[in-house]
Design a protein around this motif. Structure first.
Motif, PDB file in Angstrom:
ATOM      1  N   LEU A  38       0.831  -1.199   0.000  1.00 25.01           N
ATOM      2  CA  LEU A  38       0.000   0.000   0.000  1.00 25.01           C
ATOM      3  C   LEU A  38       0.870   1.255   0.000  1.00 25.01           C
ATOM      4  CD1 LEU A  38      -3.038   0.622   0.066  1.00 25.01           C
ATOM      5  CD2 LEU A  38      -2.865   0.732   2.550  1.00 25.01           C
ATOM      6  N   LYS A  78       2.431   1.693  -3.424  1.00 25.15           N
ATOM      7  CA  LYS A  78       1.451   2.249  -4.367  1.00 25.15           C
ATOM      8  C   LYS A  78       1.256   3.751  -4.126  1.00 25.15           C
ATOM      9  CE  LYS A  78      -1.303  -1.913  -5.183  1.00 25.15           C
ATOM     10  NZ  LYS A  78      -2.629  -2.533  -5.017  1.00 25.15           N
ATOM     11  N   ALA A  79       1.167   4.124  -2.855  1.00 18.18           N
ATOM     12  CA  ALA A  79       0.980   5.540  -2.517  1.00 18.18           C
ATOM     13  C   ALA A  79       2.182   6.358  -2.995  1.00 18.18           C
ATOM     14  CB  ALA A  79       0.770   5.711  -1.016  1.00 18.18           C
ATOM     15  N   ASP A 139       4.025   5.672  -5.453  1.00 17.57           N
ATOM     16  CA  ASP A 139       3.983   5.685  -6.919  1.00 17.57           C
ATOM     17  C   ASP A 139       2.857   6.562  -7.456  1.00 17.57           C
ATOM     18  OD1 ASP A 139       6.185   4.013  -7.058  1.00 17.57           O
ATOM     19  OD2 ASP A 139       4.991   2.183  -7.298  1.00 17.57           O
ATOM     20  N   GLY A 140       2.128   7.230  -6.554  1.00 16.93           N
ATOM     21  CA  GLY A 140       1.102   8.167  -6.998  1.00 16.93           C
ATOM     22  C   GLY A 140      -0.324   7.652  -6.952  1.00 16.93           C
ATOM     23  N   ASP A 141      -0.532   6.457  -6.427  1.00 17.39           N
ATOM     24  CA  ASP A 141      -1.891   5.897  -6.340  1.00 17.39           C
ATOM     25  C   ASP A 141      -2.661   6.619  -5.234  1.00 17.39           C
ATOM     26  OD1 ASP A 141      -4.175   4.352  -5.719  1.00 17.39           O
ATOM     27  OD2 ASP A 141      -3.180   2.483  -6.302  1.00 17.39           O
ATOM     28  N   ARG A 142      -3.583   7.485  -5.625  1.00 11.03           N
ATOM     29  CA  ARG A 142      -4.361   8.286  -4.673  1.00 11.03           C
ATOM     30  C   ARG A 142      -5.244   7.411  -3.789  1.00 11.03           C
ATOM     31  NH1 ARG A 142      -2.689  13.538  -4.123  1.00 11.03           N
ATOM     32  NH2 ARG A 142      -2.058  14.321  -6.142  1.00 11.03           N
ATOM     33  N   HIS A 143      -5.759   6.322  -4.338  1.00 13.02           N
ATOM     34  CA  HIS A 143      -6.606   5.417  -3.553  1.00 13.02           C
ATOM     35  C   HIS A 143      -5.788   4.768  -2.423  1.00 13.02           C
ATOM     36  CE1 HIS A 143      -9.814   2.671  -2.528  1.00 13.02           C
ATOM     37  NE2 HIS A 143      -8.984   1.653  -2.667  1.00 13.02           N
ATOM     38  N   ALA A 144      -4.561   4.370  -2.736  1.00 11.82           N
ATOM     39  CA  ALA A 144      -3.688   3.772  -1.717  1.00 11.82           C
ATOM     40  C   ALA A 144      -3.377   4.788  -0.624  1.00 11.82           C
ATOM     41  CB  ALA A 144      -2.402   3.261  -2.354  1.00 11.82           C
ATOM     42  N   THR A 166      -6.365   5.236   1.554  1.00 13.08           N
ATOM     43  CA  THR A 166      -6.511   4.091   2.454  1.00 13.08           C
ATOM     44  C   THR A 166      -5.568   4.225   3.644  1.00 13.08           C
ATOM     45  OG1 THR A 166      -7.171   2.673   0.609  1.00 13.08           O
ATOM     46  CG2 THR A 166      -6.402   1.571   2.614  1.00 13.08           C
TER      47      THR A 166
END
Length: 175
Positions: A4, A7-8, A10-15, A18
């Motif tokens: 998680l 991912k965060a 790497d730019g994953d806003r959902h991660a 969370t």
């Protein structure tokens, strides 16, 4: 959790959302315990999460994400206190969240404990809250607060001792 965080980073806003959802309550409670103000705690939590958002790529995984976040919250809370020059030794009516299923006796016990925690000095209170509420290790607490390991242990010991004495004295006064 590591996936998680990756991912965060790497730019994953959902991660990232969370991660924030996972830690928002404890971050708010830490800020609340330090400032004794719900409004300031909300602001501190929000500022802290903005800092996380801006700096997530700099997170090096040398400590747990939660330790990094609580360090940010702690520093932001201290910054607010220093800016306002407001003593943090005040009372807060209901800083420990109680669930509706708690019995009256459990709520009263929590309120007595909360009041006793608020009577501790700032450093003892922070160490007690991080150790018991945030379930941080001594090493993590030293990373968050900047205290030495031995100082953290002393503060934890003194805080426990004072809480025990205050709660016992209160119990004897009621008897």
């Amino acid at each position: 959790m590591e996936a998680l965080i990756k991912k965060a980073k790497d730019g994953d806003r959902h991660a990232l959302a969370t991660l924030i959802d996972t830690h928002k309550t404890i971050a708010f409670n830490l800020a609340l315990k330090i400032t004794n103000s719900e409004e300031e705690a909300k602001d501190i939590t929000q500022e802290s999460f903005l800092t996380v958002l801006e700096n997530i790529k700099k997170f090096r995984n040398e400590a747990k994400f939660s330790t990094w976040l609580y360090r940010i919250v702690y520093n932001e809370a201290l910054r607010v206190i220093k800016r306002k020059s407001v003593p943090i030794e005040g009372k807060h009516a209901d800083a420990l969240a109680t669930e509706s299923t708690d019995s009256l006796e459990q709520r009263e016990s929590r309120q007595r404990l909360d009041a006793a925690i608020q009577e501790l000095n700032e450093n003892e209170r922070v160490v007690i809250l991080l150790f018991y509420m945030a379930e941080k290790t001594i090493k993590e607490i030293t990373s968050i607060t900047g205290f030495t390991e031995s100082n953290t242990k002393v503060l934890l010991h003194r805080g426990r001792k004072q809480l025990k004495e205050r709660l016992e004295n209160e119990h004897q006064e009621k008897s």
